[in-house]
Design a protein around this motif. Sequence first.
Motif, PDB file in Angstrom:
ATOM      1  N   ASP A  89       0.413  42.793  70.050  1.00 49.60           N
ATOM      2  CA  ASP A  89       0.898  41.276  69.141  1.00 49.60           C
ATOM      3  C   ASP A  89       1.077  39.992  70.580  1.00 49.60           C
ATOM      4  N   LEU A  93      -1.174  36.576  69.219  1.00 49.64           N
ATOM      5  CA  LEU A  93      -1.065  36.071  68.188  1.00 49.64           C
ATOM      6  C   LEU A  93      -1.587  34.659  68.943  1.00 49.64           C
ATOM      7  N   GLU A 132       5.403  39.741  63.186  1.00 51.30           N
ATOM      8  CA  GLU A 132       4.127  39.569  63.673  1.00 51.30           C
ATOM      9  C   GLU A 132       2.550  39.181  63.023  1.00 51.30           C
ATOM     10  N   LEU A 222       8.936  32.948  63.266  1.00 49.98           N
ATOM     11  CA  LEU A 222       7.663  32.980  62.916  1.00 49.98           C
ATOM     12  C   LEU A 222       6.458  33.348  61.683  1.00 49.98           C
TER      13      LEU A 222
END
Length: 542
Positions: A89, A93, A132, A222
Amino acid sequence: MLAMSGGSKVANDMIDDDIMTPLETVMYATYGALFSGKTLLDDKIIKERLVSCIKLLWTLSENSERALQFASKPRTMNVLISCAECIDDYLALPAVQCLQTITEDNTEAIQQLTSRQKYMLDVLALESTAAEKIQLQTLFASVIVNVHNCTMSRVLPATLITVVGTLAKCLKINILSQLEAFDENNTKKCPATDKEEMDIDEVFNESKENDPFVKEILDMGLLIDAQVCALETLANICTNNDDDEEMNTSESSEDAFSESEIEDGLCSNIQSLTLPPTLSSEVVSSILQNGILALTMEKAQPVPEELLSRLAAFIEEEDIPNRLKKLQNRALLCLHNLIRGLPLEELGGAQQLQETWRSLAVKIVTEWDSDAELLEAATSSLRALSSRLAEEKGGSSLIQEMSTGDLEKLCKLAEGCQDASVRINIYRVLSSISAIVSLNFSEKTAPLILTAGKFLLEQSTKETEIVVIAEALDALMDALSEDCSDAACAEMKLVARLRDMVPALKHKIHSQRRQAQGYNPVVSTVKTNLQRFIKYKAQRLC
């Protein structure tokens, strides 16, 4: 940091200084080393360099068309796609964030992602509660919408259901509850709120990966960002691109200001209110099944200031307050599109719209009047509410309870606001309110038309930019188009004042032609209708 805070000027300056050459070299080299299949001792360092390159490319692409051209190159897209599909991730991301920016109205980039839709849908189908993963899924959903140019009614029903379901899943996470729980678990255990006493800086300088306290705050950040993305994506879905029509942006003749024959039904033709765009039944069904309207209304509510104040020492490090404000802003903008696109009964009917109008108007004039960005979003939603009520011939109880003082508060706000978008929104609100009054005209409601008309007339003489002048005049003609406004028109000496304006208006249109190029429809409307409106009203008042 400089690229993130400097906007388009700094981004273009960096490109002028050839930032793209070293960025390209480092990005391709680190990507090649990391994805070579070999085990390297400094994998973490290489990964951090690649992530830094992607984040810089993302920032530049958000602020510069020239950076977008580089990012759309097949070799660059291959790097981004490979990183986006990586199981890590930390790499995925920023890569998907970059892809989301690059694929917005960018055919070249979209074509390279079309074949990857199955992978993206597979990611959306994964079950996970990790912050995430939720952000990653939300970003992929946004990329899918971009790939289809926001026209989700053209995709397979299963894809639409999956995309909207993913966005709803993200929005169902209650950030306020998480903040309250964090407050309960941390600030009450540590009553000192001074940042130096708490040594919060020291906490954040420690490992962010292993400290549950820090991880909780990072996860909230997030999730807020993911919800911002979800609302932006839903707003795009609800723009109804399927029904977009080609706008006539050609320059009309200066003769448009010459007095022409009055057409039958001029008043009804001048009234610019039109029926709201209708979203496809598939999109409406998916939005309703997932409760998107209620979720959007929930996100439009501010987090209590006293809670943010107590948490300031903990959350300012990750800029949580400003991220929450951005979330509220995007919710209001999404609400605007939902109000325009959903069937009236699914919005709760005219009565619910009127209650929402009252609540929003109070917040605008009492709480949000000093926040420019929030004010623009809120007045945009108020404009949509007003317009929808007028279109649906609703709003009778609203204007029966409304006083001229209520309208004057909005007028005062517009008069003192530096943001032209806010002023234009309020001009349109006044126009729609006048249309509602015309449908429910009485001795009691008549002063509302006079108040709105006087203010719009005054503002059309005070504004300096032709586009804003045209918006004010167009709103004025809408507000006073019905014959029941004749007494108000006579009292404000409308015909004489408009005739006096025409020469200066013609000069402004000619001198500001280039600035108005992107807004020709409203300028053209005023050029076409103003003299006919003057002539019609002159005949009515003689």
